[in-house]
Structures are given as C-alpha cells and as structure tokens.
Design an enzyme around this catalytic site. Structure first.
Site, PDB file in Angstrom:
ATOM      1  CD  GLU A   1      94.302  -0.960  36.437  1.00 35.20           C
ATOM      2  OE1 GLU A   1      93.831  -2.090  36.669  1.00 35.20           O
ATOM      3  OE2 GLU A   1      94.124  -0.365  35.354  1.00 35.20           O
TER       4      GLU A   1
ATOM      5  CD  GLU B   1      90.389  -4.526  33.537  1.00 36.07           C
ATOM      6  OE1 GLU B   1      90.673  -3.681  32.675  1.00 36.07           O
ATOM      7  OE2 GLU B   1      90.975  -4.595  34.639  1.00 36.07           O
TER       8      GLU B   1
END
Length: 251
Positions: A134, A231
C-alpha cells in the site's frame, strides 16, 4: 456496493471481537483490521463465525515506534520475515484472505531489493493468501518507502508473483497523485483491495474533495464486486458516523 469496516479506526473503544459484532449490527458486509495480535485467534474466529462476516485483511507489525514496518529495511530481514510469518499464521487461523506487508521507512535501490526479497518470501510462504502493498502519503507517513501507485506497480511487475496485489487507498492516493478515476481503470488488474475516506481530513466518506458516489460508480462499471474498506477516523462514536453507508450501498 458492499463495504468492510476497518476496525483499526472504527469501534476502537471495543475489543476486536466486540468491534466485529458492532460492525455486523451496523450492516457492514465484512471487516478488516490493522494489528489484531493482542487478541486470541479463537475469540476473533468465534466472533466472525457468529456474525457471518469475513476478515478481509490485516497488517504485519510495524516494528519499533516510528518504523512503520520492516520489510524494506536492509539488515532487518530476519525480523521482517518473522512478522510476515506471524501475520500469515494469524490470517490462516481466522480465515482472513490477505496480509498487508508494511514496507517501513527507507529509500534507495538497496531498500527496493530488500522489499522485493521479503515480498517474494511472503508470496512463496502464502500462495493461498493475497499479499498486499500500500502506498502511504508523505504527509501522514514521512519517509515511508512506498508512496505512489506507479512505484507499487513497478514492484508488482518486478516481483512477478500472482498473489501480490495493490491496496488502492483512495485517501492516500488522492493526496499523492489524484486522478483516481483513471488510476483505478489503469491499475484494476493489480488491485487487491480498495479503501476509502474523505480527503483531506480522513473522516467519513461523505465530504471533502473526493466524491465517493462517483468512485463507487466507476468501480461498479469496472466490474469491482468486493467490499470497499471504510478506513476513516470518525468524529465521536462510530455509530453516529454511518449516514453515508446506505447511500453508497445503493450504487
């Protein structure tokens, strides 16, 4: 559209099994987390079984304070691989399908070689799981080795492992690069998970500079069918931050 509650930010007042139950009660389709290792796998697996939710992903541990991962740091390979092994074992014990291997703070060609070697280790050790990387933005994670989608794509192509995929976090990539619509289309073949939050405050995905109604429609048209990871950092109780859920679910 379906959604996953990221329990690293949502219902943080509850222990992980209780947060799983809260996410189910709120209508989420799945859950994901950051670092579940303080909780017994048996308790987490029981909560998942009880609710019918699946844990989509978890992270390798970050190492010492400020390190934000170990896997790109030369000379720390033994520690990095121990944390990869821990994450894989935990994921398998709870039926979790993906492990995010955190790179850490590093730079340069030796860091890239180290990261690629550790990613190869992870992919070889867990062919049954998706290994995620990520990009993190340089404001929230200064010095983090991986910060752009082009860099992530280069690593994935270099690695050549079919189970190595990109975690496309719209919050981080909007800050670093923007142009999310075209990036989603170009990178779709290598995307393993998508996460959402408002930009720039990382709040609920119902305000700010990204229109998630548009992003959800783009993903739908691209054939994306997995839950999107919510998130974000709620202001106040998580349950009071969920007005966005029904509207985006309808897309």
């Amino acid at each position: 559209m379906r959604f996953s509650a990221n329990l690293g930010f949502l219902w943080t007042d509850l222990a992980l099994p209780g947060a799983i139950r809260a996410a189910a009660a709120a209508g989420f389709d799945a859950v994901e987390c950051h670092w579940p290792y303080d909780h017994a796998t048996e308790a987490v697996a029981a909560a998942l079984s009880e609710t019918g939710l699946v844990m989509l992903g978890l992270n390798t541990l970050r190492g010492k304070p400020g390190e934000n991962g170990l896997s790109s740091i030369p000379g720390r390979e033994a520690e990095a691989r121990a944390e990869i092994d821990r994450a894989i074992a935990y994921a398998r014990a709870i039926g979790c399908g993906a492990v995010h291997v955190m790179a850490g703070v590093a730079e340069g060609t030796q860091a890239e070689r180290t990261f690629l070697a550790n990613l190869a280790y992870a992919c070889d050790r867990a062919p049954d799981l998706t290994v995620l990387i990520e990009p993190l933005n340089r404001y929230d994670a200064p010095g983090y080795f991986l910060s752009t989608s082009d860099q992530a794509l280069h690593l994935i192509e270099q690695a050549g492992s079919p189970n190595l995929k990109l975690m496309f976090d719209c919050y981080h990539l909007q800050i670093m690069e923007g142009n999310l619509t075209r990036r989603l289309g170009r990178l779709m073949p290598v995307i393993g998970h998508v996460q959402i939050a408002s930009v720039p405050d990382r709040g609920a995905p119902d305000h700010g500079e990204v229109d998630y109604r548009h992003i959800c429609a783009v993903l739908r048209d691209l054939g994306w069918s997995k839950p999107l990871g919510a998130e974000y950092k709620p202001i106040g109780p998580t349950g009071e931050s969920l007005d966005w859920l029904s509207g985006l679910r309808a897309i």
